[in-house]
Design a protein around this motif. Structure first.
Motif, PDB file in Angstrom:
ATOM      1  N   VAL A 185       0.829  -1.181   0.051  1.00  0.00           N
ATOM      2  CA  VAL A 185      -0.035  -0.164   0.004  1.00  0.00           C
ATOM      3  C   VAL A 185       0.709   1.229  -0.083  1.00  0.00           C
ATOM      4  N   LEU A 186       1.862   1.319   0.917  1.00  0.00           N
ATOM      5  CA  LEU A 186       2.846   2.351   0.637  1.00  0.00           C
ATOM      6  C   LEU A 186       3.555   2.567  -0.614  1.00  0.00           C
ATOM      7  N   ALA A 187       3.917   1.328  -1.215  1.00  0.00           N
ATOM      8  CA  ALA A 187       4.659   1.380  -2.568  1.00  0.00           C
ATOM      9  C   ALA A 187       3.435   2.137  -3.511  1.00  0.00           C
ATOM     10  N   VAL A 188       2.256   1.649  -3.683  1.00  0.00           N
ATOM     11  CA  VAL A 188       1.271   2.289  -4.267  1.00  0.00           C
ATOM     12  C   VAL A 188       1.132   3.758  -4.171  1.00  0.00           C
ATOM     13  N   LEU A 189       1.027   4.201  -3.098  1.00  0.00           N
ATOM     14  CA  LEU A 189       0.956   5.543  -2.712  1.00  0.00           C
ATOM     15  C   LEU A 189       2.135   6.381  -2.986  1.00  0.00           C
ATOM     16  N   GLY A 190       3.363   6.006  -2.737  1.00  0.00           N
ATOM     17  CA  GLY A 190       4.552   6.489  -3.194  1.00  0.00           C
ATOM     18  C   GLY A 190       5.000   6.618  -4.445  1.00  0.00           C
ATOM     19  N   THR A 191       4.556   5.471  -5.284  1.00  0.00           N
ATOM     20  CA  THR A 191       5.052   5.462  -6.523  1.00  0.00           C
ATOM     21  C   THR A 191       3.942   6.299  -7.152  1.00  0.00           C
ATOM     22  N   THR A 192       2.654   6.648  -6.699  1.00  0.00           N
ATOM     23  CA  THR A 192       1.864   7.284  -7.470  1.00  0.00           C
ATOM     24  C   THR A 192       1.887   8.853  -7.346  1.00  0.00           C
ATOM     25  N   MET A 193       2.552   9.018  -6.079  1.00  0.00           N
ATOM     26  CA  MET A 193       3.027  10.606  -5.621  1.00  0.00           C
ATOM     27  C   MET A 193       4.308  10.992  -6.707  1.00  0.00           C
ATOM     28  N   LEU A 194       5.104   9.865  -6.745  1.00  0.00           N
ATOM     29  CA  LEU A 194       6.298  10.047  -7.608  1.00  0.00           C
ATOM     30  C   LEU A 194       5.966  10.374  -9.175  1.00  0.00           C
ATOM     31  N   PHE A 195       4.882   9.537  -9.664  1.00  0.00           N
ATOM     32  CA  PHE A 195       4.635   9.662 -11.092  1.00  0.00           C
ATOM     33  C   PHE A 195       3.614  11.031 -11.196  1.00  0.00           C
ATOM     34  N   LEU A 196       2.851  11.531 -10.208  1.00  0.00           N
ATOM     35  CA  LEU A 196       2.445  12.686 -10.450  1.00  0.00           C
ATOM     36  C   LEU A 196       3.369  13.870 -10.400  1.00  0.00           C
ATOM     37  N   CYS A 197       4.520  13.848  -9.492  1.00  0.00           N
ATOM     38  CA  CYS A 197       5.802  14.623  -9.514  1.00  0.00           C
ATOM     39  C   CYS A 197       6.308  14.734 -11.032  1.00  0.00           C
ATOM     40  N   GLY A 198       6.374  13.639 -11.691  1.00  0.00           N
ATOM     41  CA  GLY A 198       7.069  13.265 -13.057  1.00  0.00           C
ATOM     42  C   GLY A 198       5.964  14.044 -14.215  1.00  0.00           C
ATOM     43  N   VAL A 199       4.704  13.884 -13.919  1.00  0.00           N
ATOM     44  CA  VAL A 199       3.904  14.321 -14.910  1.00  0.00           C
ATOM     45  C   VAL A 199       3.924  16.045 -14.792  1.00  0.00           C
ATOM     46  N   VAL A 200       4.120  16.460 -13.618  1.00  0.00           N
ATOM     47  CA  VAL A 200       4.223  17.908 -13.465  1.00  0.00           C
ATOM     48  C   VAL A 200       5.572  18.339 -13.961  1.00  0.00           C
ATOM     49  N   ALA A 201       6.616  17.811 -13.776  1.00  0.00           N
ATOM     50  CA  ALA A 201       7.932  18.142 -14.341  1.00  0.00           C
ATOM     51  C   ALA A 201       8.006  17.749 -15.939  1.00  0.00           C
ATOM     52  N   TYR A 202       7.269  17.003 -16.403  1.00  0.00           N
ATOM     53  CA  TYR A 202       7.180  16.862 -17.973  1.00  0.00           C
ATOM     54  C   TYR A 202       6.362  17.988 -18.399  1.00  0.00           C
ATOM     55  N   ARG A 203       5.306  18.332 -17.788  1.00  0.00           N
ATOM     56  CA  ARG A 203       4.531  19.427 -18.333  1.00  0.00           C
ATOM     57  C   ARG A 203       5.251  20.539 -18.326  1.00  0.00           C
ATOM     58  N   ARG A 204       6.246  20.934 -17.411  1.00  0.00           N
ATOM     59  CA  ARG A 204       7.080  22.242 -17.408  1.00  0.00           C
ATOM     60  C   ARG A 204       8.008  22.011 -18.328  1.00  0.00           C
TER      61      ARG A 204
END
Length: 115
Positions: A25-44
């Motif tokens: 569960v922590l892995a799902v939450l953590g990787t999802t947060m990292l993925f969302l940060c990656g999406v933001v970085a890519y959009r920038r």
């Protein structure tokens, strides 16, 4: 589809099942947060390198979700192993490709050598 109680898995010691559940569960939450940060970085940045990193982070989310599905009996262990090892290979290839593409150009490194 047969759903199972994560605390009654045959392939793990019942005392360790809650620990495994918490870790996944922590892995799902953590990787999802990292993925969302990656999406933001890519959009920038809008660069191919950032896109590849975001795809890798998305694969990590998928890998964690497959693990969670396995705990609940939604993903058979054979499929679990095929998907997770396939994703591991894909991640390794994408990271190596990203590193290869980010090497110095023939004219030397430049300030805008992001792509």
């Amino acid at each position: 589809m047969h759903h199972t109680n994560p605390l009654e898995m045959e392939w793990i010691n019942p005392q360790l099942a809650p620990v495994l559940m918490l870790v996944i569960v922590l892995a799902v939450l953590g990787t999802t947060m990292l993925f969302l940060c990656g999406v933001v970085a890519y959009r920038r940045r809008r660069s191919f390198r950032y896109l590849l990193i975001t795809v890798v982070l998305g694969l990590l989310v998928g890998r964690s979700i497959v693990g969670l599905g396995t705990i609940f009996g939604l993903v058979p262990m054979t499929v679990h192993h095929l998907v997770e090892h396939g994703v591991d290979f894909g991640i390794a290839v994408l990271i190596l490709y990203t590193v290869y593409r980010s090497g110095p150009s023939r004219n030397g490194p430049t300030a805008n050598s992001d792509d």
